[in-house]
Design a protein around this motif. Sequence first.
Motif, PDB file in Angstrom:
ATOM      1  N   ALA A 221       0.827  -1.203   0.000  1.00  0.00           N
ATOM      2  CA  ALA A 221       0.000   0.000   0.000  1.00  0.00           C
ATOM      3  C   ALA A 221       0.868   1.261   0.000  1.00  0.00           C
ATOM      4  CB  ALA A 221      -0.924   0.005   1.211  1.00  0.00           C
ATOM      5  N   VAL A 222       2.033   1.161   0.655  1.00  0.00           N
ATOM      6  CA  VAL A 222       2.967   2.276   0.656  1.00  0.00           C
ATOM      7  C   VAL A 222       3.449   2.563  -0.764  1.00  0.00           C
ATOM      8  CG1 VAL A 222       5.239   3.076   1.420  1.00  0.00           C
ATOM      9  CG2 VAL A 222       3.724   1.896   3.030  1.00  0.00           C
ATOM     10  N   LEU A 223       3.790   1.483  -1.487  1.00  0.00           N
ATOM     11  CA  LEU A 223       4.251   1.627  -2.869  1.00  0.00           C
ATOM     12  C   LEU A 223       3.187   2.294  -3.738  1.00  0.00           C
ATOM     13  CD1 LEU A 223       6.018  -1.818  -3.358  1.00  0.00           C
ATOM     14  CD2 LEU A 223       7.113   0.420  -3.492  1.00  0.00           C
ATOM     15  N   VAL A 224       1.967   1.884  -3.563  1.00  0.00           N
ATOM     16  CA  VAL A 224       0.864   2.457  -4.340  1.00  0.00           C
ATOM     17  C   VAL A 224       0.732   3.959  -4.046  1.00  0.00           C
ATOM     18  CG1 VAL A 224      -1.640   2.475  -4.650  1.00  0.00           C
ATOM     19  CG2 VAL A 224      -0.405   0.294  -4.517  1.00  0.00           C
ATOM     20  N   THR A 227       3.773   5.951  -5.702  1.00  0.00           N
ATOM     21  CA  THR A 227       3.718   6.033  -7.164  1.00  0.00           C
ATOM     22  C   THR A 227       2.491   6.804  -7.646  1.00  0.00           C
ATOM     23  OG1 THR A 227       2.604   3.867  -7.240  1.00  0.00           O
ATOM     24  CG2 THR A 227       4.996   3.888  -7.462  1.00  0.00           C
ATOM     25  N   LYS A 228       1.427   6.770  -6.887  1.00  0.00           N
ATOM     26  CA  LYS A 228       0.193   7.448  -7.283  1.00  0.00           C
ATOM     27  C   LYS A 228       0.357   8.966  -7.309  1.00  0.00           C
ATOM     28  CE  LYS A 228      -3.099   7.638  -4.249  1.00  0.00           C
ATOM     29  NZ  LYS A 228      -4.197   7.222  -3.342  1.00  0.00           N
ATOM     30  N   ASN A 229       1.122   9.486  -6.361  1.00  0.00           N
ATOM     31  CA  ASN A 229       1.219  10.937  -6.227  1.00  0.00           C
ATOM     32  C   ASN A 229       2.470  11.543  -6.845  1.00  0.00           C
ATOM     33  OD1 ASN A 229      -1.215  11.571  -4.511  1.00  0.00           O
ATOM     34  ND2 ASN A 229      -0.258  10.004  -3.236  1.00  0.00           N
ATOM     35  N   ARG A 230       3.415  10.719  -7.225  1.00  0.00           N
ATOM     36  CA  ARG A 230       4.603  11.156  -7.961  1.00  0.00           C
ATOM     37  C   ARG A 230       5.362  12.297  -7.285  1.00  0.00           C
ATOM     38  NH1 ARG A 230       2.409  11.038 -14.260  1.00  0.00           N
ATOM     39  NH2 ARG A 230       1.742   8.839 -14.251  1.00  0.00           N
ATOM     40  N   LEU A 231       5.478  12.199  -5.988  1.00  0.00           N
ATOM     41  CA  LEU A 231       6.254  13.185  -5.243  1.00  0.00           C
ATOM     42  C   LEU A 231       7.540  12.585  -4.690  1.00  0.00           C
ATOM     43  CD1 LEU A 231       3.367  15.010  -3.350  1.00  0.00           C
ATOM     44  CD2 LEU A 231       4.808  15.965  -5.155  1.00  0.00           C
ATOM     45  N   GLY A 232       7.742  11.304  -4.944  1.00  0.00           N
ATOM     46  CA  GLY A 232       8.970  10.655  -4.500  1.00  0.00           C
ATOM     47  C   GLY A 232       9.027  10.373  -3.024  1.00  0.00           C
ATOM     48  N   ALA A 233       7.895  10.541  -2.336  1.00  0.00           N
ATOM     49  CA  ALA A 233       7.887  10.309  -0.889  1.00  0.00           C
ATOM     50  C   ALA A 233       6.463  10.225  -0.381  1.00  0.00           C
ATOM     51  CB  ALA A 233       8.633  11.422  -0.165  1.00  0.00           C
ATOM     52  N   VAL A 234       6.333   9.682   0.803  1.00  0.00           N
ATOM     53  CA  VAL A 234       5.049   9.628   1.492  1.00  0.00           C
ATOM     54  C   VAL A 234       5.314   9.835   2.977  1.00  0.00           C
ATOM     55  CG1 VAL A 234       5.148   7.115   1.739  1.00  0.00           C
ATOM     56  CG2 VAL A 234       2.935   8.281   1.889  1.00  0.00           C
TER      57      VAL A 234
END
Length: 321
Positions: A221-224, A227-234
Amino acid sequence: MKTKSDIENIAISALTLEAEAISKLTKNINEDFINTVHAILDIKGRVIITGIGKSAIIAQKIVATMNSTGTPAIFMHAADAIHGDLGMLQQEDIVIAISKSGNTPEIKVLVPLLKNSNAKIIAMVGNTKSYLAEQADFILDTTVSREACPLNLAPTTSTTAQLAMGDALAICLLECRSFTNDDFAKYHPGGALGKRLYLKVTDLARQNAKPEVKSDTPIKAVLVEITKNRLGAVAVVNDKKISGIITDGDIRRMLESNQDIGKLKAEDIMGNNPKVIQYDELAVHALNMMRNNHITQLLVVRNNQYDGIVHLHDLLNEGII
């Protein structure tokens, strides 16, 4: 054909001559210069700057510098002034007339008209014995020994001296008016200069998604989310408070470690001390933090709670870099 060495020497000679001319101007910061500063500070009108030829071009630049630093100024071409543009001159205005010789025909015609209007005249002149200098209230001496032009004809050193004297005058006025960063931003709302002075972190962060996971979020879920937000971080957030950050780099290191990622959760790979910035900080401060820490994103906080992400690309897009 000039050789590479010849060209280098010519360029160095020109720059040296101009640098020496500017250096010698320091001796001309005298009582007339001080009085000019006080006269401009005291007027209720504007500074009208005039000239002919190359001096007119320098006049336009000085006008632009003054306007952007809190001194209202208007350019008036000396030739056009005697054909109607003199009408722009109002009571309480002050005139700076720029001329190397101080004896050009246009200046000789214009000066009596200015005096008839009771305008105070400041001569920025390269000949202190000239007609313009003799008629002026104050003299800004921009005399140079010679032009950088090998024929000693093309205005080069002389116009550089005029430009430098104009800058010195504008900076003195700026300092005397206690001109601030906020004032500068007010006059420069567009472009990179203005944005450096007023654009806030929140202005950038609110354009982005606000990716977040909890400490116990599975890695898939972290990977999703990344990649979903394309900010290179969460951001790893628990009870609205930041617990950590997971970046693309953390994901790559996890994959390289050959761990069984099916059992991992966000807390297993997150960085525990993420760099954060307050939402109301200037965007340029975010840039400095990224540079100093060799990172490409910062977590934004508002009232000690997670408020989004600002990325290096946001700064690039706004022209801050």
